[in-house]
Design an enzyme around this catalytic site. Structure first.
Site, PDB file in Angstrom:
ATOM      1  N   HIS A 254       0.895   1.016 -13.153  1.00 54.48           N
ATOM      2  CA  HIS A 254       1.679  -0.144 -13.560  1.00 54.48           C
ATOM      3  C   HIS A 254       3.156   0.261 -13.588  1.00 54.48           C
ATOM      4  O   HIS A 254       3.479   1.352 -14.086  1.00 54.48           O
ATOM      5  CB  HIS A 254       1.212  -0.616 -14.948  1.00 54.48           C
ATOM      6  CG  HIS A 254       1.975  -1.798 -15.461  1.00 54.48           C
ATOM      7  ND1 HIS A 254       1.704  -3.089 -15.051  1.00 54.48           N
ATOM      8  CD2 HIS A 254       3.018  -1.878 -16.314  1.00 54.48           C
ATOM      9  CE1 HIS A 254       2.551  -3.899 -15.657  1.00 54.48           C
ATOM     10  NE2 HIS A 254       3.362  -3.201 -16.425  1.00 54.48           N
TER      11      HIS A 254
ATOM     12  N   ASN B  22      -5.390   2.419 -13.099  1.00 50.11           N
ATOM     13  CA  ASN B  22      -4.422   1.471 -12.557  1.00 50.11           C
ATOM     14  C   ASN B  22      -3.034   2.071 -12.696  1.00 50.11           C
ATOM     15  O   ASN B  22      -2.762   2.808 -13.651  1.00 50.11           O
ATOM     16  CB  ASN B  22      -4.489   0.150 -13.345  1.00 50.11           C
ATOM     17  CG  ASN B  22      -3.472  -0.878 -12.870  1.00 50.11           C
ATOM     18  OD1 ASN B  22      -3.329  -1.127 -11.687  1.00 50.11           O
ATOM     19  ND2 ASN B  22      -2.716  -1.434 -13.808  1.00 50.11           N
TER      20      ASN B  22
ATOM     21  N   ASN C   2       1.598   2.952  -2.573  1.00 48.23           N
ATOM     22  CA  ASN C   2       0.914   3.882  -3.490  1.00 48.23           C
ATOM     23  C   ASN C   2      -0.297   4.509  -2.800  1.00 48.23           C
ATOM     24  O   ASN C   2      -0.546   5.698  -2.914  1.00 48.23           O
ATOM     25  CB  ASN C   2       0.481   3.150  -4.755  1.00 48.23           C
ATOM     26  CG  ASN C   2       1.629   2.992  -5.734  1.00 48.23           C
ATOM     27  OD1 ASN C   2       2.201   3.957  -6.182  1.00 48.23           O
ATOM     28  ND2 ASN C   2       1.998   1.760  -6.006  1.00 48.23           N
TER      29      ASN C   2
ATOM     30  N   GLY D 161       0.795  -1.220   0.000  1.00 47.84           N
ATOM     31  CA  GLY D 161       0.000   0.000   0.000  1.00 47.84           C
ATOM     32  C   GLY D 161       0.824   1.266   0.000  1.00 47.84           C
ATOM     33  O   GLY D 161       0.377   2.315   0.469  1.00 47.84           O
TER      34      GLY D 161
ATOM     35  N   ILE E  99      -7.700  -9.691 -11.320  1.00 47.39           N
ATOM     36  CA  ILE E  99      -8.208  -9.164 -12.595  1.00 47.39           C
ATOM     37  C   ILE E  99      -9.625  -8.630 -12.356  1.00 47.39           C
ATOM     38  O   ILE E  99     -10.448  -9.294 -11.712  1.00 47.39           O
ATOM     39  CB  ILE E  99      -8.236 -10.286 -13.661  1.00 47.39           C
ATOM     40  CG1 ILE E  99      -6.808 -10.840 -13.878  1.00 47.39           C
ATOM     41  CG2 ILE E  99      -8.817  -9.774 -14.975  1.00 47.39           C
ATOM     42  CD1 ILE E  99      -5.803  -9.815 -14.370  1.00 47.39           C
TER      43      ILE E  99
END
Ligand code: GRF
Length: 192
Positions: A104, A102, A13, A11, A87
């Site tokens: 990445h 999202n 982010n 976590g 997913i």
């Protein structure tokens, strides 16, 4: 801006969003944090009195997003996948079209897609002798890591780098990029 954050791991982010809000750098409210497994990120949310929901992806399997759906109110503006490893179901994507983003840890479209997450990405970058890498924030669609790109940040990759070196350098940039991407979307929302 009302946001929900989905996590699966440490976590960090999520923490960058919490910090930006508390430092008044981001005008948003995290309505809740949702995890698909036991995750340290849940502790981070609790420390800041943010509501958390823990789902067990192993038990729920295909039903995971039907359950997640139930805890997300309709007035949410943005759903953020931050180190989230399940997913997203196509039904969920259809319902929340263009409101799911999202982050990445590569310069998409390079090193994205099925199986490309976490250290796998950085190992591939090092094996490929890339001279740069970075991170990407994009809209979530049914194509894994394939949605419209909102923002990217680059980092250099040096010959002597290990995958861990790259991961550390990229993760620092992710924390900046995610907050910047949310700000971009907040401005867009104001325009509409
Ligand atoms: C990291 O690999 C990051 O690149 C990706 O998810 C993983 C964990 O992030 N976005 P976090 O520390 O759980 O936010």
């Amino acid at each position: 801006l009302k946001i929900v954050v989905l996590i699966s791991g440490s976590g960090s982010n999520l923490q960058s969003i919490i910090d930006a809000i508390e430092e008044k750098k981001l005008n948003a409210k995290i309505e809740c944090v949702i995890s698909d497994r036991e995750a340290y990120g849940i502790e981070r949310a609790k420390k800041h009195n943010i509501k958390t929901y823990l789902f067990n992806r192993k038990e729920l399997k295909k039903n995971l997003f039907n359950e997640i759906e139930k805890v997300i109110s309709n007035d949410i503006d943005l759903i953020i996948l931050a180190g989230f490893l399940s997913i997203v179901s196509s039904e969920f994507i259809k319902k929340w079209e263009n409101k799911i983003i999202n982050i990445h840890p590569s310069l998409l479209p390079k090193f994205g897609g099925k199986g490309m997450y976490g250290m796998n990405v950085h190992r591939a970058v090092v094996e490929n002798k890339e001279i740069e890498s970075g991170c990407t924030v994009h809209f979530v669609t049914n194509e894994i890591d394939g949605g419209e790109i909102i923002a990217q940040k680059k980092v250099p990759v040096y010959e002597k780098d290990t995958a861990e070196d790259v991961q550390k350098r990229v993760l620092e940039k992710e924390h900046e990029l995610l907050v910047e991407a949310i700000k971009i979307l907040e401005k867009d929302k104001k325009k509409r």
